[in-house]
Scaffold this motif. Structure first.
Motif, PDB file in Angstrom:
ATOM      1  N   UNK A 150       0.832  -1.207   0.000  1.00 22.10           N
ATOM      2  CA  UNK A 150       0.000   0.000   0.000  1.00 22.10           C
ATOM      3  C   UNK A 150       0.865   1.256   0.000  1.00 22.10           C
ATOM      4  N   UNK A 151       1.936   1.236   0.792  1.00 23.89           N
ATOM      5  CA  UNK A 151       2.834   2.387   0.853  1.00 23.89           C
ATOM      6  C   UNK A 151       3.528   2.586  -0.487  1.00 23.89           C
ATOM      7  N   UNK A 152       3.977   1.502  -1.099  1.00 20.91           N
ATOM      8  CA  UNK A 152       4.646   1.600  -2.399  1.00 20.91           C
ATOM      9  C   UNK A 152       3.687   2.133  -3.457  1.00 20.91           C
ATOM     10  N   UNK A 153       2.452   1.659  -3.437  1.00 22.89           N
ATOM     11  CA  UNK A 153       1.450   2.145  -4.380  1.00 22.89           C
ATOM     12  C   UNK A 153       1.195   3.635  -4.165  1.00 22.89           C
ATOM     13  N   UNK A 154       1.075   4.046  -2.909  1.00 27.32           N
ATOM     14  CA  UNK A 154       0.819   5.452  -2.596  1.00 27.32           C
ATOM     15  C   UNK A 154       1.992   6.326  -3.034  1.00 27.32           C
TER      16      UNK A 154
END
Length: 178
Positions: free
Chosen positions: A48-52
Protein backbone atom coordinates in the motif's frame (compact mmCIF):
# COMPACT_ATOMS: atom_id res chain seq x y z
CA UNK A 1 -13.03 -40.83 38.28
CA UNK A 2 -10.84 -39.81 35.44
CA UNK A 3 -9.72 -41.78 32.45
CA UNK A 4 -6.10 -42.64 32.10
CA UNK A 5 -4.33 -41.31 28.98
CA UNK A 6 -3.20 -44.18 26.72
CA UNK A 7 0.58 -44.55 26.73
CA UNK A 8 0.93 -46.86 23.71
CA UNK A 9 3.37 -49.00 25.60
CA UNK A 10 5.62 -46.11 26.62
CA UNK A 11 7.18 -45.80 30.00
CA UNK A 12 6.22 -42.95 32.29
CA UNK A 13 9.49 -41.08 31.48
CA UNK A 14 8.98 -41.56 27.74
CA UNK A 15 5.40 -40.30 28.06
CA UNK A 16 6.61 -37.15 29.85
CA UNK A 17 9.24 -36.54 27.16
CA UNK A 18 6.68 -37.11 24.40
CA UNK A 19 4.26 -34.72 26.09
CA UNK A 20 7.02 -32.07 26.43
CA UNK A 21 8.02 -32.48 22.76
CA UNK A 22 4.40 -32.22 21.62
CA UNK A 23 3.90 -29.13 23.79
CA UNK A 24 7.00 -27.51 22.29
CA UNK A 25 5.88 -28.36 18.74
CA UNK A 26 2.43 -26.95 19.43
CA UNK A 27 4.00 -23.76 20.78
CA UNK A 28 6.31 -23.47 17.75
CA UNK A 29 3.41 -23.99 15.36
CA UNK A 30 1.41 -21.30 17.15
CA UNK A 31 4.34 -18.87 17.00
CA UNK A 32 4.89 -19.70 13.29
CA UNK A 33 1.22 -19.05 12.57
CA UNK A 34 1.26 -15.62 14.25
CA UNK A 35 4.58 -14.69 12.61
CA UNK A 36 3.21 -15.64 9.20
CA UNK A 37 0.03 -13.65 9.76
CA UNK A 38 2.01 -10.59 10.90
CA UNK A 39 4.43 -10.85 7.99
CA UNK A 40 1.45 -10.96 5.58
CA UNK A 41 0.10 -7.80 7.19
CA UNK A 42 3.51 -6.16 6.86
CA UNK A 43 3.75 -7.15 3.19
CA UNK A 44 0.26 -5.77 2.53
CA UNK A 45 1.09 -2.50 4.30
CA UNK A 46 4.36 -2.21 2.34
CA UNK A 47 2.50 -2.72 -0.92
CA UNK A 48 0.00 0.00 0.00
CA UNK A 49 2.83 2.39 0.85
CA UNK A 50 4.65 1.60 -2.40
CA UNK A 51 1.45 2.15 -4.38
CA UNK A 52 0.82 5.45 -2.60
CA UNK A 53 4.39 6.62 -3.26
CA UNK A 54 4.07 5.71 -6.94
CA UNK A 55 0.71 7.49 -7.14
CA UNK A 56 2.09 10.60 -5.41
CA UNK A 57 5.22 10.62 -7.59
CA UNK A 58 3.22 10.71 -10.83
CA UNK A 59 0.89 13.42 -9.53
CA UNK A 60 3.81 15.61 -8.44
CA UNK A 61 5.51 15.08 -11.80
CA UNK A 62 2.35 16.08 -13.67
CA UNK A 63 2.10 19.25 -11.60
CA UNK A 64 5.79 20.07 -12.14
CA UNK A 65 5.48 19.41 -15.88
CA UNK A 66 2.42 21.68 -16.08
CA UNK A 67 4.41 24.47 -14.44
CA UNK A 68 7.34 23.84 -16.81
CA UNK A 69 5.02 23.95 -19.81
CA UNK A 70 3.51 27.20 -18.58
CA UNK A 71 6.96 28.76 -18.16
CA UNK A 72 8.11 27.57 -21.58
CA UNK A 73 5.03 28.94 -23.32
CA UNK A 74 5.37 32.30 -21.60
CA UNK A 75 9.06 32.42 -22.48
CA UNK A 76 8.30 31.75 -26.12
CA UNK A 77 5.48 34.30 -26.22
CA UNK A 78 7.66 36.99 -24.68
CA UNK A 79 10.78 36.35 -26.76
CA UNK A 80 9.69 34.44 -29.85
CA UNK A 81 12.72 32.21 -29.23
CA UNK A 82 11.94 28.68 -30.44
CA UNK A 83 14.38 27.18 -27.92
CA UNK A 84 11.63 27.63 -25.31
CA UNK A 85 9.50 25.25 -27.36
CA UNK A 86 11.78 22.22 -26.94
CA UNK A 87 10.81 21.69 -23.30
CA UNK A 88 7.14 22.38 -24.05
CA UNK A 89 6.93 19.64 -26.67
CA UNK A 90 8.74 17.22 -24.37
CA UNK A 91 6.53 18.16 -21.42
CA UNK A 92 3.31 17.38 -23.27
CA UNK A 93 4.59 13.88 -24.08
CA UNK A 94 5.88 13.29 -20.55
CA UNK A 95 2.57 14.38 -19.03
CA UNK A 96 0.76 11.84 -21.19
CA UNK A 97 3.18 9.12 -20.05
CA UNK A 98 2.73 10.00 -16.37
CA UNK A 99 -1.05 10.02 -16.74
CA UNK A 100 -0.93 6.61 -18.42
CA UNK A 101 1.37 5.23 -15.71
CA UNK A 102 -0.83 6.74 -13.01
CA UNK A 103 -3.92 5.09 -14.45
CA UNK A 104 -2.15 1.71 -14.68
CA UNK A 105 -0.99 1.51 -11.05
CA UNK A 106 -2.36 -1.77 -9.65
CA UNK A 107 -5.12 -1.40 -7.10
CA UNK A 108 -6.36 2.04 -8.17
CA UNK A 109 -9.71 2.69 -6.51
CA UNK A 110 -12.67 3.94 -8.58
CA UNK A 111 -12.56 7.38 -6.93
CA UNK A 112 -8.84 7.65 -7.73
CA UNK A 113 -9.54 6.66 -11.32
CA UNK A 114 -12.19 9.38 -11.56
CA UNK A 115 -9.74 11.97 -10.21
CA UNK A 116 -7.09 10.83 -12.69
CA UNK A 117 -9.60 11.24 -15.53
CA UNK A 118 -10.42 14.75 -14.29
CA UNK A 119 -6.70 15.58 -14.13
CA UNK A 120 -6.26 14.30 -17.67
CA UNK A 121 -9.06 16.56 -18.88
CA UNK A 122 -7.48 19.54 -17.12
CA UNK A 123 -4.00 18.85 -18.54
CA UNK A 124 -5.44 18.28 -22.02
CA UNK A 125 -7.21 21.65 -21.82
CA UNK A 126 -3.99 23.26 -20.55
CA UNK A 127 -1.98 21.72 -23.40
CA UNK A 128 -4.55 22.85 -25.98
CA UNK A 129 -4.62 26.35 -24.53
CA UNK A 130 -0.83 26.52 -24.52
CA UNK A 131 -0.64 25.32 -28.13
CA UNK A 132 -3.25 27.92 -29.10
CA UNK A 133 -1.12 30.66 -27.52
CA UNK A 134 1.98 29.34 -29.28
CA UNK A 135 0.22 29.33 -32.65
CA UNK A 136 -1.09 32.85 -32.00
CA UNK A 137 2.48 34.03 -31.30
CA UNK A 138 3.87 32.35 -34.40
CA UNK A 139 1.23 33.45 -36.89
CA UNK A 140 -0.51 36.49 -35.45
CA UNK A 141 2.17 38.12 -33.34
CA UNK A 142 3.10 38.71 -29.75
CA UNK A 143 0.15 40.95 -28.89
CA UNK A 144 -2.47 38.40 -29.91
CA UNK A 145 -0.69 35.72 -27.87
CA UNK A 146 -0.44 38.09 -24.89
CA UNK A 147 -4.15 38.85 -25.19
CA UNK A 148 -4.88 35.11 -25.04
CA UNK A 149 -2.87 34.47 -21.89
CA UNK A 150 -3.76 37.72 -20.18
CA UNK A 151 -7.47 36.88 -20.36
CA UNK A 152 -6.94 34.96 -17.12
CA UNK A 153 -8.37 31.68 -18.39
CA UNK A 154 -4.88 30.18 -18.67
CA UNK A 155 -4.00 31.15 -15.10
CA UNK A 156 -7.36 29.92 -13.79
CA UNK A 157 -6.78 26.57 -15.47
CA UNK A 158 -3.28 26.32 -13.99
CA UNK A 159 -4.72 27.13 -10.55
CA UNK A 160 -7.36 24.44 -11.07
CA UNK A 161 -4.61 21.92 -11.89
CA UNK A 162 -2.71 22.91 -8.74
CA UNK A 163 -5.80 22.61 -6.56
CA UNK A 164 -6.80 19.28 -8.10
CA UNK A 165 -3.33 17.73 -7.73
CA UNK A 166 -3.02 18.96 -4.13
CA UNK A 167 -6.45 17.50 -3.38
CA UNK A 168 -5.37 14.18 -4.90
CA UNK A 169 -2.17 14.16 -2.82
CA UNK A 170 -3.98 15.09 0.39
CA UNK A 171 -6.69 12.47 -0.16
CA UNK A 172 -4.05 9.80 -0.76
CA UNK A 173 -2.20 10.86 2.38
CA UNK A 174 -5.41 10.69 4.42
CA UNK A 175 -6.23 7.22 3.10
CA UNK A 176 -2.74 5.98 3.86
CA UNK A 177 -2.89 7.38 7.41
CA UNK A 178 -6.34 5.94 8.07
Amino acid sequence: MYKKFPTFGLTKAETKILFAVLSILTGLCTVAFFLHRNSQRLIHASEKIEQAEDYNYHIREILALSVDMDAGVRGFIMTGDESYMLPVNEVIGNMALHLRDLKSIPGIAPDQSTRIDQLKKLTDRKSAMSLEAIEARRYEGMQDALDLISSGEDKALMDEIRIHTMDMLNTEQDQLAG
